[in-house]
Write a protein that holds these residues in place. Structure first.
Motif, short mmCIF file in Angstrom:
data_model
loop_
_atom_site.label_atom_id
_atom_site.label_comp_id
_atom_site.label_asym_id
_atom_site.label_seq_id
_atom_site.Cartn_x
_atom_site.Cartn_y
_atom_site.Cartn_z
N TYR A 1 6.73 6.10 -13.21
CA TYR A 1 6.37 6.09 -11.80
C TYR A 1 5.07 5.35 -11.53
O TYR A 1 4.84 4.84 -10.44
CB TYR A 1 6.27 7.53 -11.27
CG TYR A 1 4.99 8.24 -11.64
CD1 TYR A 1 4.82 8.80 -12.90
CD2 TYR A 1 3.94 8.33 -10.75
CE1 TYR A 1 3.66 9.43 -13.24
CE2 TYR A 1 2.76 8.95 -11.09
CZ TYR A 1 2.62 9.51 -12.35
OH TYR A 1 1.47 10.13 -12.69
N ASN A 2 4.18 5.24 -12.53
CA ASN A 2 2.89 4.58 -12.30
C ASN A 2 2.94 3.07 -12.57
O ASN A 2 1.94 2.39 -12.41
CB ASN A 2 1.80 5.25 -13.15
CG ASN A 2 2.19 5.31 -14.60
OD1 ASN A 2 3.32 4.95 -14.94
ND2 ASN A 2 1.28 5.75 -15.46
N GLU A 3 4.09 2.60 -13.01
CA GLU A 3 4.22 1.16 -13.21
C GLU A 3 4.44 0.48 -11.85
O GLU A 3 4.78 1.12 -10.87
CB GLU A 3 5.42 0.87 -14.12
CG GLU A 3 5.21 1.32 -15.55
CD GLU A 3 6.44 1.06 -16.41
OE1 GLU A 3 6.51 1.60 -17.50
OE2 GLU A 3 7.34 0.32 -15.93
N ARG A 4 4.30 -0.83 -11.87
CA ARG A 4 4.48 -1.56 -10.61
C ARG A 4 5.86 -2.22 -10.62
O ARG A 4 6.42 -2.50 -11.68
CB ARG A 4 3.38 -2.62 -10.44
CG ARG A 4 1.99 -1.97 -10.43
CD ARG A 4 0.91 -2.95 -10.11
NE ARG A 4 0.79 -3.26 -8.70
CZ ARG A 4 0.22 -2.46 -7.80
NH1 ARG A 4 -0.29 -1.30 -8.18
NH2 ARG A 4 0.13 -2.81 -6.53
N SER B 1 6.53 4.15 -7.27
CA SER B 1 6.76 5.33 -6.44
C SER B 1 7.11 4.97 -4.99
O SER B 1 7.68 5.78 -4.26
CB SER B 1 5.53 6.23 -6.45
OG SER B 1 4.41 5.49 -6.01
N ALA B 2 6.78 3.72 -4.59
CA ALA B 2 7.11 3.29 -3.24
C ALA B 2 8.62 3.25 -3.01
O ALA B 2 9.10 3.37 -1.88
CB ALA B 2 6.52 1.91 -2.97
N MET B 3 9.37 3.09 -4.14
CA MET B 3 10.84 3.06 -4.01
C MET B 3 11.36 4.37 -3.43
O MET B 3 12.37 4.38 -2.71
CB MET B 3 11.48 2.83 -5.38
CG MET B 3 11.19 1.45 -5.95
SD MET B 3 11.69 1.33 -7.66
CE MET B 3 13.46 1.34 -7.49
N ARG C 1 6.96 -12.42 -2.12
CA ARG C 1 7.13 -11.56 -3.31
C ARG C 1 5.84 -10.75 -3.49
O ARG C 1 4.75 -11.33 -3.54
CB ARG C 1 7.40 -12.46 -4.54
CG ARG C 1 7.37 -11.78 -5.88
CD ARG C 1 8.46 -10.74 -6.07
NE ARG C 1 9.81 -11.19 -5.85
CZ ARG C 1 10.61 -11.72 -6.80
NH1 ARG C 1 10.16 -11.89 -8.02
NH2 ARG C 1 11.82 -12.08 -6.50
N VAL C 2 5.98 -9.48 -3.57
CA VAL C 2 4.81 -8.60 -3.75
C VAL C 2 5.08 -7.63 -4.90
O VAL C 2 6.21 -7.56 -5.41
CB VAL C 2 4.52 -7.78 -2.48
CG1 VAL C 2 4.12 -8.67 -1.32
CG2 VAL C 2 5.72 -6.90 -2.11
N GLN C 3 4.05 -6.96 -5.32
CA GLN C 3 4.20 -5.90 -6.32
C GLN C 3 3.76 -4.60 -5.69
O GLN C 3 2.71 -4.53 -5.05
CB GLN C 3 3.36 -6.21 -7.57
CG GLN C 3 4.01 -7.25 -8.47
CD GLN C 3 3.39 -7.26 -9.84
OE1 GLN C 3 2.20 -7.02 -9.97
NE2 GLN C 3 4.18 -7.56 -10.85
N ARG D 1 13.22 -5.72 -0.21
CA ARG D 1 14.17 -5.43 -1.27
C ARG D 1 13.40 -5.33 -2.57
O ARG D 1 12.35 -5.95 -2.75
CB ARG D 1 15.24 -6.52 -1.37
CG ARG D 1 14.74 -7.82 -1.91
CD ARG D 1 15.85 -8.81 -2.09
NE ARG D 1 15.32 -10.06 -2.63
CZ ARG D 1 16.05 -11.13 -2.84
NH1 ARG D 1 17.33 -11.14 -2.53
NH2 ARG D 1 15.50 -12.21 -3.34
N PHE D 2 13.89 -4.51 -3.46
CA PHE D 2 13.22 -4.32 -4.74
C PHE D 2 13.93 -5.14 -5.80
O PHE D 2 15.15 -5.24 -5.82
CB PHE D 2 13.21 -2.85 -5.12
CG PHE D 2 12.30 -2.04 -4.22
CD1 PHE D 2 12.80 -1.44 -3.07
CD2 PHE D 2 10.95 -1.94 -4.48
CE1 PHE D 2 11.96 -0.73 -2.22
CE2 PHE D 2 10.12 -1.22 -3.64
CZ PHE D 2 10.62 -0.63 -2.51
#
Lengths: 205, 262
Positions: free
Chosen positions: B239-242, B225-227, B219-221, B259-260
């Motif tokens: 967009y600046n949230e994790r 925007s990576a999505m 599990r990572v954060q 997966r998100f």
């Protein structure tokens, strides 16, 4: 921002073509008199001059976009349109007397330069009338150079631009035109010279 | 200067066009000597005066004001007519253009609707009915029911479509030591009950052989925007949230899929 009255003719034309009524009015006020005079001196008819001034500006409204600044000024363009109209009108109506070309050439080549001064014994009004008639009787190609270079006091360059010919052509046509005018005016002055004493007596009576 | 030369320039001389005359001094000197040329010059000067008198006579001649008024009226009428014609002539083009735009929009919407249609029920279930679906989706070893189904891949939220995804569906979650996922994974699984997740997205060429010897989910954060780089929609206001993500690692430690999670 520049006031419209400071616009040059090309800028006024552009504004007019974009639908600016004031630009048309300014361009008209600036250039109509010269066009009117040219047509009047070419035709001798105020009615034709009025018609052609109107036709010239109507043409400008319809076809003003064909004006090419590289080929001359707006005024030359307008005078060129006026010239086409007046020549067409004169050729169509044939209401002015014109001397055939053969006679002109004979007049220039055969007769010596006038020995008596033309217009010597005429009043100013008579002089103007005689000269007007003489100019109107010139063939078109000579008449138009006289009108441009003598009556409108244009340079040979400006006249050449309007007439679409070389400067040398303008110069030689003007020379011939003046010779023709002197020939046309001489008989009158000769006639007048013979009756000068009688007329003078009548004038002073 | 001779008489012939004088004749060629006498007009300019009489008109005071000095610039046009090559040698006015010589010409004038010749006219002083030659009576004929003197008379010729005099006649030309008289003609010039006559022509100037005619020019002055008509100097202020101009067209009457009514011509200007008529022109302005014609200009207004022409302008109105021009715009009317312009409107009339351009309206079919506008209609055609509008119809074309509508057609294109309709086509795009239809194509999108068709492509998104199979995914929607899954997303809808995930979002609205997570609790119901999760036990089926979650890892077999940690699910309450024993059985072959329970040993299937961990927390695969969507029905796999391609071979690679089928492979992922069959994966067993492993802990860091390579054993089958135990408590930590169970926690993840329990947490997943409350979570909404996308399906695993392969990060490269996914080969089932990679997972034959096991794998690992981490599990990572990541920045939201990576999505976008996986083609997922991003709320630009956030967009600046994790955002949380599960990364599926192969035995070699190389990330194979992601997966998100929300």
């Amino acid at each position: 921002m520049k006031a419209k009255s400071d616009f040059n003719d090309s800028e006024l034309l552009r504004s007019m073509l974009a639908g600016d009524e004031e630009a048309l009015a300014l361009l008209y006020q600036r250039r109509q008199a010269g066009i009117y005079r040219f047509v009047l001196q070419m035709s001798g008819s105020p009615a034709i001059a009025e018609d052609i001034v109107q036709e010239v500006f109507m043409f400008l409204m319809r076809e003003g976009h064909v004006f090419d600044p590289d080929r001359g000024s707006v005024y030359s363009f307008l005078l060129g349109i006026a010239r086409n109209h007046v020549l067409r009108r004169l050729r169509g109506e044939q209401h002015l007397i014109s001397i055939p070309d053969e006679l002109e050439e004979e007049a220039i080549s055969d007769k010596p330069a006038a020995l008596e001064g033309p217009l010597d014994n005429l009043t100013r009004a008579e002089t103007i009338e005689m000269v007007r008639k003489a100019v109107l009787s010139l063939p078109e190609r000579y008449r138009e150079v006289v009108v441009h270079c003598e009556l409108e006091e244009m340079s040979y360059t400006e006249a050449a631009e309007i007439l679409g010919c070389a400067i040398g052509t303008v110069r030689s046509r003007l020379h011939r035109a003046r010779a023709l005018l002197l020939e046309k005016l001489r008989p009158v002055s000769e006639e007048n010279a013979s009756s000068a004493a009688v007329e003078s007596a009548r004038c002073f009576a | 200067m001779n008489c012939q030369k004088f004749e060629s320039i006498v007009s300019e001389l009489a008109r005071n066009q000095i610039m046009e005359v090559e040698s006015p001094g010589e010409a004038l000197a010749h006219s002083g000597e030659c009576a004929s040329c003197r008379l010729r010059l005099r006649n030309e000067e008289i003609l010039t005066r006559g022509l100037r008198a005619l020019a002055w006579e008509t100097e202020f001649a101009s067209a009457p004001n009514r011509i200007e008024q008529q022109l302005l009226v014609a200009f207004r009428e022409r302008k109105v007519l021009h715009f009317a014609l312009l409107r009339k002539s351009s309206s079919p083009y506008w209609l055609a253009a509008a119809a074309a735009v509508l057609l294109i929009v309709a086509s795009v919407v239809a194509v999108r609707w068709r492509t998104e249609k199979p995914a929607r029920p899954t997303t809808g279930q995930t979002a609205g009915d997570t609790r119901k679906n999760v036990p089926e989706k979650l890892v077999g070893d940690h699910s309450p029911k024993p059985g072959p189904e329970n040993q299937k891949a961990p927390a695969i939220a969507h029905k796999p479509k391609r071979n690679a995804r089928n492979v992922m569906a069959k994966l067993r979650p492993l802990d860091a030591s390579g054993n089958t996922t135990s408590l930590a994974a169970n926690n993840v699984a329990n947490e997943s009950v409350r979570e909404i997740a996308t399906e695993f997205i392969p990060l490269g060429y996914l080969n089932a052989v990679i997972f034959q010897d096991g794998g690992q989910i981490v599990r990572v954060q990541l920045p939201r925007s990576a999505m976008a780089s996986f083609g997922l929609p991003v709320n630009m206001e956030r967009y600046n949230e994790r955002v949380k993500a599960d990364v599926l690692l192969g035995v070699d430690g190389v990330a194979q899929a992601i997966r998100f999670v929300q």
